[in-house]
Design an enzyme around this catalytic site. Structure first.
Site, PDB file in Angstrom:
ATOM      1  CD  GLU A  82      22.324 -50.672 -90.775  1.00  0.00           C
ATOM      2  OE1 GLU A  82      22.028 -49.747 -89.961  1.00  0.00           O
ATOM      3  OE2 GLU A  82      23.318 -51.224 -90.842  1.00  0.00           O
TER       4      GLU A  82
ATOM      5  CD  GLU B 117      25.709 -46.734 -90.601  1.00  0.00           C
ATOM      6  OE1 GLU B 117      25.928 -46.061 -89.614  1.00  0.00           O
ATOM      7  OE2 GLU B 117      24.250 -46.830 -91.064  1.00  0.00           O
TER       8      GLU B 117
HETATM    9  C1  BGP Z   1      23.058 -47.756 -87.872  1.00  0.00           C
HETATM   10  C2  BGP Z   1      24.276 -48.660 -87.494  1.00  0.00           C
HETATM   11  C3  BGP Z   1      23.687 -50.002 -86.751  1.00  0.00           C
HETATM   12  C4  BGP Z   1      22.481 -49.459 -85.875  1.00  0.00           C
HETATM   13  C5  BGP Z   1      21.675 -48.455 -86.460  1.00  0.00           C
HETATM   14  C6  BGP Z   1      20.496 -47.612 -85.531  1.00  0.00           C
HETATM   15  O1  BGP Z   1      23.971 -46.447 -88.114  1.00  0.00           O
HETATM   16  O2  BGP Z   1      24.929 -49.512 -88.504  1.00  0.00           O
HETATM   17  O3  BGP Z   1      24.738 -50.541 -85.975  1.00  0.00           O
HETATM   18  O4  BGP Z   1      22.758 -49.186 -84.533  1.00  0.00           O
HETATM   19  O5  BGP Z   1      22.119 -47.424 -87.116  1.00  0.00           O
HETATM   20  O6  BGP Z   1      21.180 -46.666 -84.934  1.00  0.00           O
HETATM   21  P1  BGP Z   1      21.084 -46.519 -83.372  1.00  0.00           P
HETATM   22  O7  BGP Z   1      21.523 -47.961 -82.919  1.00  0.00           O
HETATM   23  O8  BGP Z   1      22.224 -45.555 -83.272  1.00  0.00           O
HETATM   24  O9  BGP Z   1      19.822 -45.940 -82.855  1.00  0.00           O
END
Ligand code: BGP
Length: 458
Positions: free
Chosen positions: A360, A162
């Site tokens: 993801e 990302e």
């Molecule tokens: C994505 C990232 C992760 C993870 C996930 C969940 O953007 O790659 O690292 O953290 O989001 O988001 P958050 O943790 O901000 O709720």
């Protein structure tokens, strides 16, 4: 109805070094920021309080096995491997990553390795981070060292996770260090990240390794409020800014011409060198990881821009709250499963149907303890979330999209940046006090789905 997936479909989950390892040598921007502004982090919990993967990697890999993963993505910490970013390699880090990679392979779990997941070594940030081209070269060296050390056993590499997020967080919207609000600096960071990606791809190709290299992008399909040309144009600009600024370089080897023209007209283009174009063209990937959490709904602006305010992407659109949208209230993100299908169709029709997988997808929920039944979190909402997304993914595959797998965020509940442990995403519950791991209902559901390579849904 039964939803069956192609043979050798990748079932697994994703995580990252900084969010899981703990016990870190080598300072990152997160450590430095937390030391100075702990109030920025939910309940004052910082990046050293993680799910202790550094100690528990062996038993954690057993848990991956129990969840029937055939693949698993995590990242290497640049700061652990090369604490000052450019100098000596830390032998303890080499041992650690060797052990993890070997154990995964031994257990039949294919390792997918990311080189950079938001964790800039502090020493590199001190010289300007991605704003400085020297950091681009330091990253390329780090990437090459990783290929040389682990490339015989890691066959799926990702240069960045990302990459738009550190741009947004660090240089536009104040949710990552260094908390700058300056579009041109943001554009420079984004541009240099693309150059760093391309240099890593070049190094990988030059080494003639057996595997493949790609990138993980968070794609947020931009939906206009209406088909009114003003709304459609607003959605188009949002798409350029947040998706195509990385998608086009890595799949087409160049930036969209209208994006370049738009930034030029506002004098926001980063400084380019004549040879950059060739480098970017060489950064084309073998495999795209798609992170999908939420769509972006936009409409045209109703008000005039304040010419004194900092130049922002929002000069061209407003976000649109669609009535009746389904929300995940804990994270404030819309849940829209068809978005996963729209992304795949866009890739099929406009980008030559590249090899890709969902790297993801997930749902963070607060206070999951309230769903404990007989000692186990009964996270039915997560099972529904996954199965809904999988039905749309399945439809995409049945219409010819080249999607090779599905990884969830995440394996064990982990540390979520500024949200720390507020929202939990894991297949496995983490007790922060005891570090005890307990498989949630969704973990069992996923294990069965992976084992059968299919699931049933009405
Ligand atoms: C994505 C990232 C992760 C993870 C996930 C969940 O953007 O790659 O690292 O953290 O989001 O988001 P958050 O943790 O901000 O709720």
């Amino acid at each position: 109805m039964k939803y069956a997936f192609p043979d050798n479909f990748w079932w697994g989950s994703a995580s990252s070094a900084l969010q899981t390892e703990g016990a870190r040598e080598g300072e990152t921007t997160w450590d430095d920021w937390f030391a100075r502004e702990p109030n920025r982090f939910h309940n004052g919990v910082g990046p050293q309080q993680t799910s202790t993967f550094y100690q528990h990697w062996k038993t954690d890999i057993q848990l991956l096995k129990q969840l029937n993963h055939n693949s698993f993505r995590t990242s290497i910490s640049w700061a652990r491997l090369i604490p000052d970013g450019i100098g000596e390699v830390n032998p303890d880090a080499v041992d650690f990553y060797n052990q993890v990679i070997d154990e995964l392979n031994e257990q039949g779990i294919t390792p997918f390795i990311t080189l950079f997941h938001f964790d800039m070594p502090m020493a590199m940030q001190e010289i300007g981070g991605w704003e400085n081209r020297d950091v681009v070269d330091a990253y390329a060296r780090y990437a090459q060292i990783c290929f040389e050390l682990f490339g015989d056993r890691v066959l799926h590499w990702f240069t960045f996770n990302e990459p738009i997020v550190p741009v947004e967080g660090g240089y536009l919207y104040d949710f990552h260090y260094p908390n700058v609000v300056d579009f041109r600096r943001a554009a420079t960071v984004a541009y240099h990240t693309v150059l760093a990606h391309a240099k890593a791809v070049q190094a990988y190709r030059a080494g003639h390794y057996a595997g493949e290299i790609g990138i993980v992008l968070n794609l947020t399909p931009s939906y206009p409020r209406s088909q009114n040309p003003a709304d459609v144009k607003a959605a188009h600009v949002a798409d350029l800014m947040f998706n195509r600024s990385f998608l086009d370089p890595v799949l087409r080897g160049e930036y969209p011409a209208d994006q370049v023209a738009l930034l030029k007209s506002y004098d926001q283009l980063p400084a380019c060198k004549p040879e950059d174009g060739f480098l970017i063209a060489e950064g084309k990937i073998d495999l795209l990881g798609i992170n999908y959490y939420q769509p972006r709904r936009v409409k045209c602006r109703d008000s005039a821009v304040n010419p004194q305010a900092p130049f922002m992407p929002e000069w061209f659109f407003d976000s649109y709250e669609m009535p009746g949208r389904k929300m995940n209230p804990y994270r404030g993100w819309e849940i829209y499963a068809p978005g996963i299908y729209d992304i795949l169709i866009n890739l099929r029709d406009n980008y030559g149907n590249p090899r890709c997988f969902i790297s993801e997808n997930g749902m963070g929920v607060e206070n999951e303890q309230r769903f404990i039944e007989n000692g186990q979190i009964n996270d039915q909402y997560r099972i529904e979330f996954i199965s809904e997304h999988l039905t749309w993914l399945h439809k995409g595959i049945s219409e010819g999209c080249n999607c090779l797998g599905y990884h969830m965020w995440t394996f064990i509940d982990n540390w979520s940046w500024c949200n720390a442990y507020k929202n939990r995403y894991g297949f496995i519950q983490l007790d922060l006090e005891t570090q005890q791991r307990t498989i949630k209902k969704s973990g069992e559901w996923f294990a069965a789905t992976a084992l059968n390579n299919s699931f049933e849904k009405e």
